[in-house]
Design a protein around this motif. Sequence first.
Motif, PDB file in Angstrom:
ATOM      1  N   PRO A  11       0.842  -1.204   0.000  1.00  0.00           N
ATOM      2  CA  PRO A  11       0.000   0.000   0.000  1.00  0.00           C
ATOM      3  C   PRO A  11       0.876   1.252   0.000  1.00  0.00           C
ATOM      4  N   PRO A  12       0.430   2.313  -0.652  1.00  0.00           N
ATOM      5  CA  PRO A  12       1.234   3.537  -0.730  1.00  0.00           C
ATOM      6  C   PRO A  12       1.342   4.249   0.613  1.00  0.00           C
ATOM      7  N   VAL A  13       2.394   5.021   0.759  1.00  0.00           N
ATOM      8  CA  VAL A  13       2.599   5.854   1.945  1.00  0.00           C
ATOM      9  C   VAL A  13       2.507   7.306   1.497  1.00  0.00           C
ATOM     10  N   PHE A  14       1.807   8.134   2.258  1.00  0.00           N
ATOM     11  CA  PHE A  14       1.538   9.508   1.844  1.00  0.00           C
ATOM     12  C   PHE A  14       2.264  10.499   2.743  1.00  0.00           C
ATOM     13  N   SER A  15       2.655  11.611   2.136  1.00  0.00           N
ATOM     14  CA  SER A  15       3.370  12.638   2.902  1.00  0.00           C
ATOM     15  C   SER A  15       2.418  13.660   3.509  1.00  0.00           C
ATOM     16  N   THR A  16       1.207  13.770   2.940  1.00  0.00           N
ATOM     17  CA  THR A  16       0.223  14.704   3.483  1.00  0.00           C
ATOM     18  C   THR A  16      -1.151  14.034   3.541  1.00  0.00           C
ATOM     19  N   VAL A  17      -2.012  14.559   4.396  1.00  0.00           N
ATOM     20  CA  VAL A  17      -3.365  14.019   4.510  1.00  0.00           C
ATOM     21  C   VAL A  17      -4.162  14.321   3.245  1.00  0.00           C
ATOM     22  N   GLU A  18      -3.821  15.411   2.565  1.00  0.00           N
ATOM     23  CA  GLU A  18      -4.507  15.764   1.321  1.00  0.00           C
ATOM     24  C   GLU A  18      -4.235  14.726   0.233  1.00  0.00           C
ATOM     25  N   GLU A  19      -2.992  14.266   0.149  1.00  0.00           N
ATOM     26  CA  GLU A  19      -2.645  13.219  -0.809  1.00  0.00           C
ATOM     27  C   GLU A  19      -3.392  11.927  -0.486  1.00  0.00           C
ATOM     28  N   GLU A  20      -3.439  11.601   0.787  1.00  0.00           N
ATOM     29  CA  GLU A  20      -4.115  10.379   1.208  1.00  0.00           C
ATOM     30  C   GLU A  20      -5.610  10.451   0.910  1.00  0.00           C
ATOM     31  N   ARG A  21      -6.209  11.616   1.142  1.00  0.00           N
ATOM     32  CA  ARG A  21      -7.648  11.773   0.893  1.00  0.00           C
ATOM     33  C   ARG A  21      -7.963  11.643  -0.605  1.00  0.00           C
ATOM     34  N   LEU A  22      -7.152  12.263  -1.435  1.00  0.00           N
ATOM     35  CA  LEU A  22      -7.377  12.169  -2.876  1.00  0.00           C
ATOM     36  C   LEU A  22      -7.262  10.733  -3.349  1.00  0.00           C
ATOM     37  N   HIS A  23      -6.239  10.035  -2.873  1.00  0.00           N
ATOM     38  CA  HIS A  23      -6.057   8.631  -3.260  1.00  0.00           C
ATOM     39  C   HIS A  23      -7.249   7.792  -2.806  1.00  0.00           C
ATOM     40  N   LEU A  24      -7.715   8.020  -1.582  1.00  0.00           N
ATOM     41  CA  LEU A  24      -8.856   7.280  -1.052  1.00  0.00           C
ATOM     42  C   LEU A  24     -10.104   7.520  -1.906  1.00  0.00           C
ATOM     43  N   LYS A  25     -10.338   8.776  -2.292  1.00  0.00           N
ATOM     44  CA  LYS A  25     -11.517   9.100  -3.095  1.00  0.00           C
ATOM     45  C   LYS A  25     -11.420   8.500  -4.492  1.00  0.00           C
ATOM     46  N   GLN A  26     -10.228   8.470  -5.042  1.00  0.00           N
ATOM     47  CA  GLN A  26     -10.049   7.872  -6.367  1.00  0.00           C
ATOM     48  C   GLN A  26     -10.252   6.361  -6.322  1.00  0.00           C
ATOM     49  N   LYS A  27      -9.774   5.719  -5.260  1.00  0.00           N
ATOM     50  CA  LYS A  27     -10.007   4.288  -5.105  1.00  0.00           C
ATOM     51  C   LYS A  27     -11.509   4.003  -4.917  1.00  0.00           C
ATOM     52  N   LEU A  28     -12.177   4.880  -4.199  1.00  0.00           N
ATOM     53  CA  LEU A  28     -13.612   4.712  -3.970  1.00  0.00           C
ATOM     54  C   LEU A  28     -14.384   4.843  -5.291  1.00  0.00           C
ATOM     55  N   ALA A  29     -14.029   5.838  -6.091  1.00  0.00           N
ATOM     56  CA  ALA A  29     -14.672   6.000  -7.401  1.00  0.00           C
ATOM     57  C   ALA A  29     -14.410   4.789  -8.285  1.00  0.00           C
ATOM     58  N   ALA A  30     -13.196   4.270  -8.227  1.00  0.00           N
ATOM     59  CA  ALA A  30     -12.851   3.078  -9.016  1.00  0.00           C
ATOM     60  C   ALA A  30     -13.674   1.877  -8.577  1.00  0.00           C
ATOM     61  N   ALA A  31     -13.881   1.747  -7.271  1.00  0.00           N
ATOM     62  CA  ALA A  31     -14.673   0.630  -6.752  1.00  0.00           C
ATOM     63  C   ALA A  31     -16.107   0.704  -7.282  1.00  0.00           C
ATOM     64  N   PHE A  32     -16.672   1.888  -7.332  1.00  0.00           N
ATOM     65  CA  PHE A  32     -18.026   2.032  -7.870  1.00  0.00           C
ATOM     66  C   PHE A  32     -18.075   1.669  -9.349  1.00  0.00           C
ATOM     67  N   ARG A  33     -17.086   2.111 -10.103  1.00  0.00           N
ATOM     68  CA  ARG A  33     -17.055   1.780 -11.535  1.00  0.00           C
ATOM     69  C   ARG A  33     -16.963   0.263 -11.723  1.00  0.00           C
ATOM     70  N   LEU A  34     -16.155  -0.389 -10.906  1.00  0.00           N
ATOM     71  CA  LEU A  34     -16.018  -1.843 -11.006  1.00  0.00           C
ATOM     72  C   LEU A  34     -17.306  -2.543 -10.596  1.00  0.00           C
ATOM     73  N   PHE A  35     -17.955  -2.056  -9.553  1.00  0.00           N
ATOM     74  CA  PHE A  35     -19.221  -2.663  -9.131  1.00  0.00           C
ATOM     75  C   PHE A  35     -20.245  -2.575 -10.265  1.00  0.00           C
ATOM     76  N   SER A  36     -20.258  -1.444 -10.968  1.00  0.00           N
ATOM     77  CA  SER A  36     -21.160  -1.312 -12.106  1.00  0.00           C
ATOM     78  C   SER A  36     -20.785  -2.292 -13.216  1.00  0.00           C
ATOM     79  N   LYS A  37     -19.503  -2.385 -13.494  1.00  0.00           N
ATOM     80  CA  LYS A  37     -19.011  -3.273 -14.548  1.00  0.00           C
ATOM     81  C   LYS A  37     -19.378  -4.723 -14.259  1.00  0.00           C
ATOM     82  N   PHE A  38     -19.364  -5.099 -12.968  1.00  0.00           N
ATOM     83  CA  PHE A  38     -19.665  -6.473 -12.583  1.00  0.00           C
ATOM     84  C   PHE A  38     -21.164  -6.711 -12.364  1.00  0.00           C
TER      85      PHE A  38
END
Length: 255
Positions: A11-38
Motif C-alpha cells: 500500500p502507498p505511503v503519503f506525505s500529506t493528509v490531502e494526498e491520502e484523501r485524494l487517493h482514497l476518493k479515487q479508489k472509492l470512485a474506481a470501486a463504484f465503476r467496477l461494481f457497475s461493470k460487474f
Amino acid sequence: MTTKMKVNYQPPVFSTVEEERLHLKQKLAAAFRLFSKFGFDEGVAGHITARDPERKDHFWVNPFGMHFSQICASDLILCNHEGVVVEGHYPVNRAAFAIHSQVHAARPDVIAAAHAHSVYGKSWSSLGRLLDPITQDACAFYRDHSLYDDFTGVVLEIEEGRRIGKALGNNKACILRNHGLLTVGGSVDEAAWWFITMERSCQAQLLAESAGKPVVIDDEDAKATYETVGVPTAGWFQFQPLWNRIVKEQPDLLD
C-alpha cells in the motif's frame, strides 16, 4: 511502444493528509465503476463508504441517485455520523447512513465498508446460511463472516444499523438475510475485493449445490488457506489488477 502499468506490492505511503484523501476518493470512485461493470448496481441501491483520513467520524460515500458507472472522485460526498452532508452538493442515501455510520462507529479499525444488492449475494442471503469452505476462494471467509438473521424492510433506522454492526462483530463480512452482502476492510481496496470475491463465492456455492453435494474442505486446510487468501494484505493486493484495469479503461473516474 506500449507502456505497462507498474505493479504495486505494498500500500502507498503519503506525505500529506490531502494526498491520502485524494487517493482514497479515487479508489472509492474506481470501486463504484467496477461494481457497475460487474453488475452489482440495482437502481439506487448500494453504497461503499470510506472513513476520512483526518476527520475520523466522517465518511465519503456515493451521491444518492447517481449511477455507479458515472461516479468520479469529485462527485463523492462527505457525511458525518449524524447524517449531515458536510462536503458535496448531493443528498446521502438514508440507508447508507443508517448502516455505515454504525459500522464505522462500532469498528474503528474499518476504513471502508461495501454493500450492494448483487444477484448471487442476495440470492444466497435468502437461505439464511453462512458460506461453506467449498473452494479455495471461499476460504477467505472461513470463520471470518457472520449472519444478520433478521429482515424488517429497508434499513432506515439507526437502531437497525447498530444491530447490523453488532452482528458483523470482528469479521470482514456479514450476510444480511433476505438483503445481501456487507464487507469491510482496512482500505477501500480490501473492502471492495472482499465483496467481489464473496459475491462469486455465493455464486459458486449456489451452482455447486444445484448440481449435487459439494465436498467441504476440512478445518485444518481451510484455516491454512485462509492464512494466504483471507488476510488484509491479500485483500488489498487482489484489488490492484482491477484498479489498474478500470483506471486504464475509464480514466475520467480520477477527476
